[in-house]
Design a protein around this motif. Structure first.
Motif, short mmCIF file in Angstrom:
data_model
loop_
_atom_site.label_atom_id
_atom_site.label_comp_id
_atom_site.label_asym_id
_atom_site.label_seq_id
_atom_site.Cartn_x
_atom_site.Cartn_y
_atom_site.Cartn_z
N GLY A 94 -0.17 -1.15 7.99
CA GLY A 94 0.79 -0.08 8.56
C GLY A 94 -0.14 1.33 8.44
N PRO A 95 0.71 2.34 8.38
CA PRO A 95 0.03 3.80 8.49
C PRO A 95 -0.90 4.18 7.18
CG PRO A 95 2.36 4.03 8.17
CD PRO A 95 2.16 2.56 8.32
N PHE A 96 -0.53 3.61 6.18
CA PHE A 96 -1.66 3.67 4.96
C PHE A 96 -2.59 2.67 4.72
CE2 PHE A 96 2.96 5.07 3.06
CZ PHE A 96 2.97 6.53 3.45
N PRO B 41 1.66 11.08 10.30
CA PRO B 41 2.63 11.35 11.13
C PRO B 41 3.79 10.40 11.10
CG PRO B 41 0.73 12.03 12.16
CD PRO B 41 0.49 11.34 10.93
N GLU B 42 3.49 9.06 11.47
CA GLU B 42 4.50 8.03 11.24
C GLU B 42 5.13 7.96 9.91
OE1 GLU B 42 5.06 3.20 11.52
OE2 GLU B 42 3.13 4.02 11.91
N ALA B 43 4.38 8.00 8.75
CA ALA B 43 5.23 8.08 7.42
C ALA B 43 6.22 9.37 7.21
CB ALA B 43 4.07 8.11 6.40
N VAL C 117 0.63 -1.19 -0.09
CA VAL C 117 0.03 0.06 0.12
C VAL C 117 0.88 1.44 -0.11
CG1 VAL C 117 -1.91 -1.00 1.14
CG2 VAL C 117 -0.14 -0.10 2.67
N TRP C 118 0.10 2.30 -0.29
CA TRP C 118 0.84 3.59 -0.69
C TRP C 118 -0.17 4.65 -0.59
CZ3 TRP C 118 5.44 5.64 0.35
CH2 TRP C 118 5.65 7.14 0.03
N CYS C 119 0.16 5.99 0.39
CA CYS C 119 -0.67 6.98 0.10
C CYS C 119 -0.12 8.05 -0.61
CB CYS C 119 -0.99 7.56 1.54
SG CYS C 119 -2.37 8.74 1.75
N PRO C 120 -0.86 8.68 -1.73
CA PRO C 120 -0.34 9.57 -2.33
C PRO C 120 0.06 10.92 -1.90
CG PRO C 120 -2.26 8.92 -3.35
CD PRO C 120 -1.93 8.18 -2.31
N GLU C 121 -0.78 10.96 -0.63
CA GLU C 121 -0.51 12.09 0.48
C GLU C 121 -0.05 11.73 1.71
OE1 GLU C 121 -4.05 14.97 0.59
OE2 GLU C 121 -5.06 13.64 -0.87
N TRP C 122 1.30 11.11 1.46
CA TRP C 122 1.96 10.36 2.63
C TRP C 122 2.36 11.26 3.83
CZ3 TRP C 122 6.52 12.78 3.44
CH2 TRP C 122 7.06 13.72 2.33
N TRP C 123 2.24 12.58 3.32
CA TRP C 123 2.93 13.82 4.38
C TRP C 123 1.56 13.89 5.54
CZ3 TRP C 123 1.67 14.86 -0.71
CH2 TRP C 123 0.26 15.34 -0.96
N ARG C 124 0.41 13.47 5.22
CA ARG C 124 -0.59 13.40 6.07
C ARG C 124 -0.65 12.48 7.12
NH1 ARG C 124 -4.83 16.66 4.53
NH2 ARG C 124 -4.81 17.47 2.50
N THR D 128 9.35 -1.26 4.45
CA THR D 128 8.59 -2.50 4.58
C THR D 128 7.47 -2.05 5.48
OG1 THR D 128 10.42 -4.27 4.45
CG2 THR D 128 8.45 -4.71 5.79
N LYS D 129 7.71 -1.26 6.68
CA LYS D 129 6.67 -0.78 7.37
C LYS D 129 5.63 0.27 6.87
CE LYS D 129 7.99 -2.44 11.46
NZ LYS D 129 7.15 -3.41 12.21
N LEU D 130 6.11 0.97 5.85
CA LEU D 130 5.37 1.83 5.23
C LEU D 130 4.38 1.34 4.17
CD1 LEU D 130 7.63 5.04 4.76
CD2 LEU D 130 5.42 4.81 6.26
N PHE D 131 5.05 0.14 3.33
CA PHE D 131 4.29 -0.60 2.42
C PHE D 131 3.34 -1.55 2.90
CE2 PHE D 131 7.76 0.13 -0.69
CZ PHE D 131 7.20 1.14 -1.41
#
Length: 137
Positions: free
Chosen positions: A93-95, A49-51, A40-47, A86-89
Motif C-alpha cells: 500500500g501507500p507506506f 496523499p492516499e493515506a 507497515v506504517w509511516c510515522p509521517e503518514w500525512w506525506r 487494511t489498505k494502509l497497513f
C-alpha cells in the motif's frame, strides 16, 4: 430524557485528522509495525496523499457515527476503519517503502498517465452511454 443529542455532543471530539490519528487511532490500532512484520506504517503518514485522504475520511466517519449511538461505532469499524486500515497497513500500500525505524521514504510516484483523445468520449444521453461507441457500455 430526550433522544436528541445535545449541542455539546454534536461538537467534534477531535479538532482535525492529525489530532484524531495521534490521540485515538494510534492508541486504538496497536500493531507491530517494525522490521519483521507484514504490517507497515509511516510515522509521517500525512506525506502520503492516499493515506491522508483515507485517514481524514475515517475521522469524519468516526465523528458522524459516534453521535449515532447504539451500533454506530460497530458500523464505523466494519464499513470504514477495517477496510481503510487494511489498505494502509498493507505492505503493498501507500507506506510500502516506509518504516517506523527508517521513517518516510518518498519512492512511490503518481500513476503514469497519457492524455486520452477527447474524440473517443461521448456524453451520456439520458444517463445511457452510446453502445455503438468504442467506449460505450
Amino acid at each position: 430524557m430526550s433522544n436528541e443529542i445535545t449541542g455539546a455532543a454534536k461538537k467534534r471530539v477531535y479538532a482535525d485528522v492529525s489530532e484524531f490519528v495521534e490521540q485515538y487511532l494510534s492508541e486504538l490500532y496497536q500493531r507491530q509495525v517494525t522490521d519483521i512484520s507484514d504490517t507497515v506504517w509511516c510515522p509521517e503518514w500525512w506525506r502520503h496523499p492516499e493515506a491522508a485522504v483515507r485517514l481524514d475520511a475515517l475521522w469524519q466517519a468516526w465523528e458522524h457515527y459516534r453521535m449515532q449511538g447504539g451500533p454506530g461505532i460497530s458500523v464505523w469499524f466494519l464499513d470504514h476503519a477495517d477496510p481503510h486500515m487494511t489498505k494502509l497497513f498493507d505492505p503493498r500500500g501507500p507506506f510500502k517503502y516506509c518504516s517506523v525505524r527508517n521513517g518516510h521514504k518518498e519512492m512511490l510516484k503518481r500513476l503514469p498517465l497519457e492524455n486520452p483523445d477527447a474524440a473517443l468520449w461521448t456524453a451520456p444521453e439520458n444517463g445511457l452511454w452510446d453502445k455503438s461507441h468504442p467506449h460505450g457500455a
